[in-house]
Motif scaffolding. Structure first.
Motif, PDB file in Angstrom:
ATOM      1  N   GLU A  99     -71.479  12.259  -4.915  1.00  0.00           N
ATOM      2  CA  GLU A  99     -72.187  13.089  -3.946  1.00  0.00           C
ATOM      3  C   GLU A  99     -72.286  14.511  -4.154  1.00  0.00           C
ATOM      4  OE1 GLU A  99     -68.162  12.178  -2.445  1.00  0.00           O
ATOM      5  OE2 GLU A  99     -69.745  11.043  -3.659  1.00  0.00           O
ATOM      6  N   LEU A 100     -71.068  14.866  -5.156  1.00  0.00           N
ATOM      7  CA  LEU A 100     -71.078  16.392  -5.457  1.00  0.00           C
ATOM      8  C   LEU A 100     -71.862  16.802  -6.840  1.00  0.00           C
ATOM      9  CD1 LEU A 100     -67.137  17.008  -4.542  1.00  0.00           C
ATOM     10  CD2 LEU A 100     -69.531  17.758  -2.986  1.00  0.00           C
ATOM     11  N   THR A 101     -72.259  15.805  -7.398  1.00  0.00           N
ATOM     12  CA  THR A 101     -73.040  15.981  -8.592  1.00  0.00           C
ATOM     13  C   THR A 101     -74.312  16.473  -8.210  1.00  0.00           C
ATOM     14  OG1 THR A 101     -72.002  14.334  -9.677  1.00  0.00           O
ATOM     15  CG2 THR A 101     -73.699  15.055 -10.858  1.00  0.00           C
ATOM     16  N   ARG A 102     -74.760  17.921  -8.780  1.00  0.00           N
ATOM     17  CA  ARG A 102     -76.035  18.422  -8.458  1.00  0.00           C
ATOM     18  C   ARG A 102     -77.078  18.148  -9.690  1.00  0.00           C
ATOM     19  NH1 ARG A 102     -74.072  18.885  -4.527  1.00  0.00           N
ATOM     20  NH2 ARG A 102     -75.688  17.254  -4.239  1.00  0.00           N
ATOM     21  N   LYS A 103     -78.464  17.611  -9.199  1.00  0.00           N
ATOM     22  CA  LYS A 103     -79.454  17.264 -10.154  1.00  0.00           C
ATOM     23  C   LYS A 103     -80.836  18.142  -9.886  1.00  0.00           C
ATOM     24  CE  LYS A 103     -78.059  12.406  -9.843  1.00  0.00           C
ATOM     25  NZ  LYS A 103     -78.450  11.076  -9.639  1.00  0.00           N
ATOM     26  N   ARG A 104     -81.181  18.275 -10.735  1.00  0.00           N
ATOM     27  CA  ARG A 104     -82.515  19.261 -10.707  1.00  0.00           C
ATOM     28  C   ARG A 104     -83.585  18.583  -9.728  1.00  0.00           C
ATOM     29  NH1 ARG A 104     -83.670  21.148 -17.070  1.00  0.00           N
ATOM     30  NH2 ARG A 104     -81.570  21.917 -17.256  1.00  0.00           N
ATOM     31  N   SER A 105     -83.605  17.079  -9.696  1.00  0.00           N
ATOM     32  CA  SER A 105     -84.629  16.404  -8.783  1.00  0.00           C
ATOM     33  C   SER A 105     -84.062  16.830  -7.343  1.00  0.00           C
ATOM     34  CB  SER A 105     -84.441  15.074  -9.278  1.00  0.00           C
ATOM     35  OG  SER A 105     -83.139  14.662  -9.103  1.00  0.00           O
ATOM     36  N   GLU A 106     -83.527  17.352  -7.181  1.00  0.00           N
ATOM     37  CA  GLU A 106     -83.060  17.520  -5.725  1.00  0.00           C
ATOM     38  C   GLU A 106     -83.689  18.982  -5.121  1.00  0.00           C
ATOM     39  OE1 GLU A 106     -78.799  16.928  -4.164  1.00  0.00           O
ATOM     40  OE2 GLU A 106     -78.324  16.653  -6.128  1.00  0.00           O
ATOM     41  N   ILE A 107     -84.516  19.572  -6.135  1.00  0.00           N
ATOM     42  CA  ILE A 107     -85.453  20.555  -5.741  1.00  0.00           C
ATOM     43  C   ILE A 107     -86.305  20.186  -4.685  1.00  0.00           C
ATOM     44  CG2 ILE A 107     -87.383  20.172  -7.322  1.00  0.00           C
ATOM     45  CD1 ILE A 107     -85.726  23.703  -6.650  1.00  0.00           C
ATOM     46  N   ALA A 108     -86.673  20.980  -3.572  1.00  0.00           N
ATOM     47  CA  ALA A 108     -87.600  20.486  -2.598  1.00  0.00           C
ATOM     48  C   ALA A 108     -88.263  21.944  -1.973  1.00  0.00           C
ATOM     49  CB  ALA A 108     -87.017  19.818  -1.505  1.00  0.00           C
ATOM     50  N   ARG A 109     -89.392  21.601  -1.556  1.00  0.00           N
ATOM     51  CA  ARG A 109     -90.192  23.120  -1.116  1.00  0.00           C
ATOM     52  C   ARG A 109     -89.460  23.385   0.281  1.00  0.00           C
ATOM     53  NH1 ARG A 109     -93.573  19.390  -3.186  1.00  0.00           N
ATOM     54  NH2 ARG A 109     -95.041  20.132  -4.698  1.00  0.00           N
ATOM     55  N   GLY A 110     -89.508  24.725   0.500  1.00  0.00           N
ATOM     56  CA  GLY A 110     -88.518  25.194   1.706  1.00  0.00           C
ATOM     57  C   GLY A 110     -87.328  25.564   1.476  1.00  0.00           C
ATOM     58  N   GLN A 111     -86.690  25.193   0.414  1.00  0.00           N
ATOM     59  CA  GLN A 111     -85.290  25.728   0.101  1.00  0.00           C
ATOM     60  C   GLN A 111     -85.298  26.925  -0.473  1.00  0.00           C
ATOM     61  OE1 GLN A 111     -84.237  22.868  -2.967  1.00  0.00           O
ATOM     62  NE2 GLN A 111     -83.542  21.326  -1.532  1.00  0.00           N
ATOM     63  N   ILE A 112     -84.285  27.836  -0.123  1.00  0.00           N
ATOM     64  CA  ILE A 112     -84.120  29.018  -0.731  1.00  0.00           C
ATOM     65  C   ILE A 112     -83.504  29.095  -1.933  1.00  0.00           C
ATOM     66  CG2 ILE A 112     -84.505  30.353   1.628  1.00  0.00           C
ATOM     67  CD1 ILE A 112     -81.436  30.713   1.791  1.00  0.00           C
ATOM     68  N   LEU A 113     -83.587  30.096  -3.054  1.00  0.00           N
ATOM     69  CA  LEU A 113     -83.250  30.152  -4.466  1.00  0.00           C
ATOM     70  C   LEU A 113     -82.155  31.078  -4.649  1.00  0.00           C
ATOM     71  CD1 LEU A 113     -83.831  29.075  -7.109  1.00  0.00           C
ATOM     72  CD2 LEU A 113     -85.452  30.884  -7.321  1.00  0.00           C
ATOM     73  N   GLY A 114     -81.140  30.764  -4.967  1.00  0.00           N
ATOM     74  CA  GLY A 114     -80.037  31.724  -5.353  1.00  0.00           C
ATOM     75  C   GLY A 114     -79.633  31.706  -6.829  1.00  0.00           C
ATOM     76  N   VAL A 115     -79.107  32.712  -6.996  1.00  0.00           N
ATOM     77  CA  VAL A 115     -78.116  32.955  -8.328  1.00  0.00           C
ATOM     78  C   VAL A 115     -76.878  33.436  -8.374  1.00  0.00           C
ATOM     79  CG1 VAL A 115     -79.409  35.313  -8.718  1.00  0.00           C
ATOM     80  CG2 VAL A 115     -78.687  33.847 -10.912  1.00  0.00           C
ATOM     81  N   THR A 116     -75.874  33.309  -9.404  1.00  0.00           N
ATOM     82  CA  THR A 116     -74.604  33.668  -9.196  1.00  0.00           C
ATOM     83  C   THR A 116     -74.758  35.172 -10.029  1.00  0.00           C
ATOM     84  OG1 THR A 116     -73.990  32.469 -11.148  1.00  0.00           O
ATOM     85  CG2 THR A 116     -73.452  31.639  -8.918  1.00  0.00           C
ATOM     86  N   ASN A 117     -73.733  35.953  -9.540  1.00  0.00           N
ATOM     87  CA  ASN A 117     -73.513  37.226 -10.163  1.00  0.00           C
ATOM     88  C   ASN A 117     -74.792  38.068 -10.513  1.00  0.00           C
ATOM     89  OD1 ASN A 117     -70.653  36.961 -10.092  1.00  0.00           O
ATOM     90  ND2 ASN A 117     -70.962  35.018 -11.189  1.00  0.00           N
ATOM     91  N   ASN A 118     -74.902  38.519 -11.723  1.00  0.00           N
ATOM     92  CA  ASN A 118     -75.850  39.367 -12.049  1.00  0.00           C
ATOM     93  C   ASN A 118     -76.767  39.177 -13.353  1.00  0.00           C
ATOM     94  OD1 ASN A 118     -75.139  41.667 -10.179  1.00  0.00           O
ATOM     95  ND2 ASN A 118     -73.519  42.515 -11.626  1.00  0.00           N
ATOM     96  N   LEU A 119     -77.993  39.671 -13.427  1.00  0.00           N
ATOM     97  CA  LEU A 119     -78.780  38.976 -14.530  1.00  0.00           C
ATOM     98  C   LEU A 119     -79.322  40.114 -15.604  1.00  0.00           C
ATOM     99  CD1 LEU A 119     -81.495  37.143 -12.066  1.00  0.00           C
ATOM    100  CD2 LEU A 119     -79.722  36.247 -13.343  1.00  0.00           C
ATOM    101  N   GLY A 120     -79.468  39.967 -16.710  1.00  0.00           N
ATOM    102  CA  GLY A 120     -79.745  40.906 -17.670  1.00  0.00           C
ATOM    103  C   GLY A 120     -78.660  41.456 -18.553  1.00  0.00           C
ATOM    104  N   ARG A 121     -77.369  40.815 -18.524  1.00  0.00           N
ATOM    105  CA  ARG A 121     -76.252  41.271 -19.369  1.00  0.00           C
ATOM    106  C   ARG A 121     -76.613  40.723 -20.884  1.00  0.00           C
ATOM    107  NH1 ARG A 121     -73.193  37.695 -18.155  1.00  0.00           N
ATOM    108  NH2 ARG A 121     -73.551  36.376 -20.236  1.00  0.00           N
TER     109      ARG A 121
END
Length: 319
Positions: A134-156
């Motif tokens: 139940e805690l394993t995250r899969k790509r197939s759990e993507i769904a329309r209406g979800q909001i998209l996040g990222v950890t920390n910063n990008l471009g390092r």
């Protein structure tokens, strides 16, 4: 054709039960065993001047990052090497020490491997992890209406590449490219507090959303001003002429987490992240349309497919 098309062509006609995730999953009843493999070679992944212990840590961390991409708990890693028979033994020992350093941080261990003679250094890792289903995250759990996040910063990492290639503080550039951190703890906490889809950003935002659109038929809306900018991006942009957005999204190598949550979970989720001192930023959402980006005045279709092996490498300004 690119790595993904080559893989699709090779396995066409073969029955593949595994989903397209960061790890393969073995059913253990209440848990999954997570398996992943990644490989680096001297001429394509290791910049001249990199320290051997740094190389070892990088080799371990890119494998551990795949475990993080599914919110797994690392158990250990098998490591195989191709090594020049004339290589300095101390240099090789330091590489192995770097691998051990990274695994030890996560209470994992070197499980075994193999060593063969070769013309250049090649390190192949196979990481093993475990997690409750139940805690394993899969790509197939993507769904329309979800909001998209990222950890920390990008471009390092892209900034480090620009520093290294341009000759501006080359040693700092090497550090920015190789000193990555697999987001093991962050992934598990995100999963516990309502994370849905998750993957590690080895190849960057553009590559990741392009792959997800192809595999699952969803689209992404990215808000440019919400992208979290690494402190090195401005100088990298000044040196190369590349835009902030291209540096953050087209190159990859940051190994942060890209994830989604349900929109109605936002308030509770952010409270949990603040309590756990985890830095996350929401950069857009999932919808039924093309991949598009908002620059403050209008939406533009994203045509850049990002970084992909066996494909033309992204251009970063003058580099």
């Amino acid at each position: 054709m690119g790595e993904r098309q080559i893989i699709n062509n090779i396995f066409k006609g073969f029955e593949m039960k595994q989903e397209k995730d960061d790890c393969a999953l073995i059913d253990l009843g209440e848990d999954y065993l997570l398996l992943t493999t990644d490989i680096i070679r001297e001429t394509t992944h290791i910049p001249a001047g990199a320290k051997p212990r740094q190389i070892g840590r990088f080799a371990a961390n890119i494998n551990l990052s795949d475990i993080a991409g599914m919110a797994g708990v690392p158990l250990g890693m098998l490591v195989s090497y191709l090594v020049d028979p004339n290589a300095d033994e101390t240099y090789f020992k330091e590489i192995v020490g770097g691998i051990h350093d990274s695994l030890k941080i996560h209470n994992a261990e070197i499980l075994g491997g193999d060593t063969k003679e070769g013309k250049e250094l090649v390190i192949s890792g196979t990481a093993v992890g475990r997690q409750k289903k139940e805690l394993t995250r899969k790509r197939s759990e993507i769904a329309r209406g979800q909001i998209l996040g990222v950890t920390n910063n990008l471009g390092r990492a892209a900034s480090g590449y620009i520093f290294y290639r341009s000759g501006y503080q080359k040693s700092r550039g090497i550090d920015l490219m190789l000193n990555i951190t697999p987001r093991i703890r962050e992934a598990q906490i995100i999963s516990e507090h309502g994370g849905k889809f998750m993957m590690d950003l080895s190849d960057g935002i553009y590559s990741s959303i392009s792959q997800m659109s192809s595999d699952y038929g969803v689209g992404f809306r990215i808000v440019e001003d919400e992208l979290p900018v690494d402190p090195n991006v401005k100088k990298a942009s000044d040196i190369s002429g590349a835009s902030f957005t291209d540096i953050m999204c087209s190159y990859g190598g940051d190994y942060e987490l890209l994830f989604t949550i349900d929109n109605d979970n936002y308030k509770d989720f952010m409270a949990a992240m603040e309590s756990e001192k985890i830095n996350v930023n929401f950069i857009g959402d999932v919808w039924n349309g093309d991949n598009i980006i908002y620059n403050g005045s209008h939406w533009t279709k994203i045509t850049h497919s990002g970084y992909e092996h066996f494909h033309a490498k992204p251009v970063l300004g003058s580099l």
